[in-house]
Scaffold this motif. Sequence first.
Motif, short mmCIF file in Angstrom:
data_model
loop_
_atom_site.label_atom_id
_atom_site.label_comp_id
_atom_site.label_asym_id
_atom_site.label_seq_id
_atom_site.Cartn_x
_atom_site.Cartn_y
_atom_site.Cartn_z
N ASN A 35 -3.96 -1.94 -9.66
CA ASN A 35 -2.65 -2.54 -9.37
C ASN A 35 -1.64 -1.54 -8.81
OD1 ASN A 35 -3.55 -4.98 -10.13
ND2 ASN A 35 -2.67 -4.93 -12.20
N THR A 64 -2.20 1.26 -7.16
CA THR A 64 -2.50 1.98 -5.91
C THR A 64 -2.77 1.07 -4.71
OG1 THR A 64 -4.82 2.15 -6.53
CG2 THR A 64 -3.42 4.03 -7.06
N ASN A 65 -3.14 -0.17 -4.95
CA ASN A 65 -3.53 -1.02 -3.81
C ASN A 65 -2.43 -1.16 -2.75
OD1 ASN A 65 -6.14 -1.45 -4.40
ND2 ASN A 65 -5.98 -3.66 -4.78
N PHE A 66 -1.20 -1.34 -3.21
CA PHE A 66 -0.11 -1.49 -2.25
C PHE A 66 0.04 -0.23 -1.39
CE2 PHE A 66 4.36 -0.52 -1.30
CZ PHE A 66 4.62 -1.54 -0.40
N GLY A 116 -2.64 0.25 1.08
CA GLY A 116 -2.42 -0.68 2.18
C GLY A 116 -1.39 -0.16 3.17
N ALA A 117 -0.39 0.56 2.67
CA ALA A 117 0.68 1.04 3.55
C ALA A 117 0.23 2.19 4.44
CB ALA A 117 1.88 1.46 2.70
N TYR A 120 -9.64 0.08 2.29
CA TYR A 120 -8.63 -0.89 1.86
C TYR A 120 -9.29 -2.21 1.48
CZ TYR A 120 -4.64 -4.06 2.29
OH TYR A 120 -3.69 -5.02 2.05
N GLN A 150 -9.66 -3.85 -2.39
CA GLN A 150 -9.07 -5.13 -2.77
C GLN A 150 -10.06 -5.97 -3.56
OE1 GLN A 150 -7.55 -6.67 0.97
NE2 GLN A 150 -5.51 -6.67 0.05
N LEU A 163 5.38 5.10 -3.35
CA LEU A 163 4.65 3.84 -3.19
C LEU A 163 4.27 3.24 -4.55
CD1 LEU A 163 2.49 4.96 -0.14
CD2 LEU A 163 4.11 3.04 -0.13
N HIS A 166 7.42 1.87 -6.12
CA HIS A 166 7.83 0.59 -5.56
C HIS A 166 7.14 -0.57 -6.27
CE1 HIS A 166 9.22 -2.24 -2.55
NE2 HIS A 166 7.98 -2.70 -2.46
N ILE A 167 5.85 -0.39 -6.55
CA ILE A 167 5.07 -1.45 -7.19
C ILE A 167 5.37 -1.56 -8.68
CG2 ILE A 167 2.66 -1.68 -8.03
CD1 ILE A 167 3.55 -3.15 -5.34
#
Lengths: 183, 291
Positions: free
Chosen positions: B42, B44-46, B49-50, B102, B106, B165, B168-169
């Motif tokens: 949860n 690191t995925n965002f 993705g960036a 990526y 996911q 990052l 942010h999440i």
Amino acid sequence: MAQLGFYYDMTICTSCKVCQIACSDKNDLEVGTLFRKVYNFEGGEFPNPWAYNLSIACNHCAEPKCTKNCPTGALYKREKDGIVMFDEGKCIGCKMCTWSCPYGQPKYIESKGKSGKCNFCVDLIDAGEEPACVAACQMRALEFGDIEELRKKYGSTADIKGLPDSGITKPHLTIHPNKEAMK
Amino acid sequence: MFAEEWPLMMFTLISQLAIGSFILLVLVRSLLAPKDALAARNLTNFGIGAVGPLMALALIFSLFHLGTPFGAYRSLLNLGSSWLSREILTAGGFLVLWFFTYKAYQKESSGNSLGWLTSFVGLLTILSMASIYSNSIRPAWSNAHTYIAFFGATFVLGCAGAIALIGHIAKGQTLSSEVMAVLKKVCYVGAVALIIPLIYLPVFFGNLNSGDPAAQASSMLLTGSYLIPLIIRWAFSLVGVIMLTNLISKQSKGVKTLPANSILLAVALILVGEFIGRYVFYASAVSIMVG
Ligand code: SF4
Ligand code: SF4
Ligand code: SF4
């Protein structure tokens, strides 16, 4: 044929810049871009001032960094006479060559979005003629030919004051220097 | 100088930010996965993705450097000897591998080998990038300093990017002490990556001072016109990294949340510090040439 190179006799050059003009003319260069340039060095103080000239273009080096670093292969060494050629069609204007030549030779030409440099007037060479700069010099201060022959005749001085170390790219250039220019 | 080299400044900085963030996010994921697989995923995925869009942006900037951008594909034609060709190959490879990583990340939380492979190609990109400059005839670049500065920047920017990052999440969330411990490690990586280039600086100046006239001219620029920017660069970077490290260790003892504003401030200081540093890198490079 063997490797081509230039011989330049500093002691008789009058800095008339006819070589520079002939080169710019031959290559249709816009103002501010020079493939061959005559530099003037001066120094010393009264009563012993000194000055010398240096006409220099691409030296079609034995170990050119320009061809090594160019990402497209637009710069490459011609097998038969070692001329470092430039293929404008391949060039992408990345300027890598201008960062790579110790002699500041490839020039970036803004209006074309590409670089350019002395190609030894390869069209004239292939037609058995002299390069434009050599033909233009009234003093016969510039010669061209098999570099080994030139070195046998005139010695092999490529390191003078004002030029970077010849060990970097091993230029095919030999100079008859004034004593002030000697390293 | 700026007008001429700004696309390269942006390309090197943004790609180092993207690659560094990716590597540190993969590190966070790997360290956390055995303890808390869900959080690992949860958090690191965002960020992962960036990284792709960021790297793509960097590559777009690099096109602005070319006089003939439509010929960009030809930059791959001299892989045998040109580091620029190799840089484009590895940067492109990183972007392609990023996409697969990526996608894989996911779907599942385990299996980091693809992430590490992508990281490795990212490091090769940085190596090629540094080699371009170190193979030039500008003494301020043709120096071990370029490698140290570029790898250093990659991990400093990566530390800032990864924490921003994740922050942010994780906004408003209370994190576990395992997560906080891993974030602390990320800060230490950033701190080491900042200190090594700083320690090397006197060696770099020493080399330039004992070098040829162009090297000495670069050294004079660095200790003359660019001294103030250089001091500001190091002050910003040091304060930024210390703030970030402090913040994370304080939070890991306390409420274990990531306060967005303080993180942003620290990250901004780090980014500005690296930006000024890179500006000076380009501005201080003098060519050995006739004259
Ligand atoms: S003088 Fe410069 S441009 Fe000419 S071959 Fe040597 S390195 Fe290349
Ligand atoms: S500007 Fe052209 S000739 Fe020079 S390195 Fe780039 S592609 Fe090669
Ligand atoms: S050989 Fe031709 S291109 Fe080269 S310097 Fe002389 S005139 Fe110019």
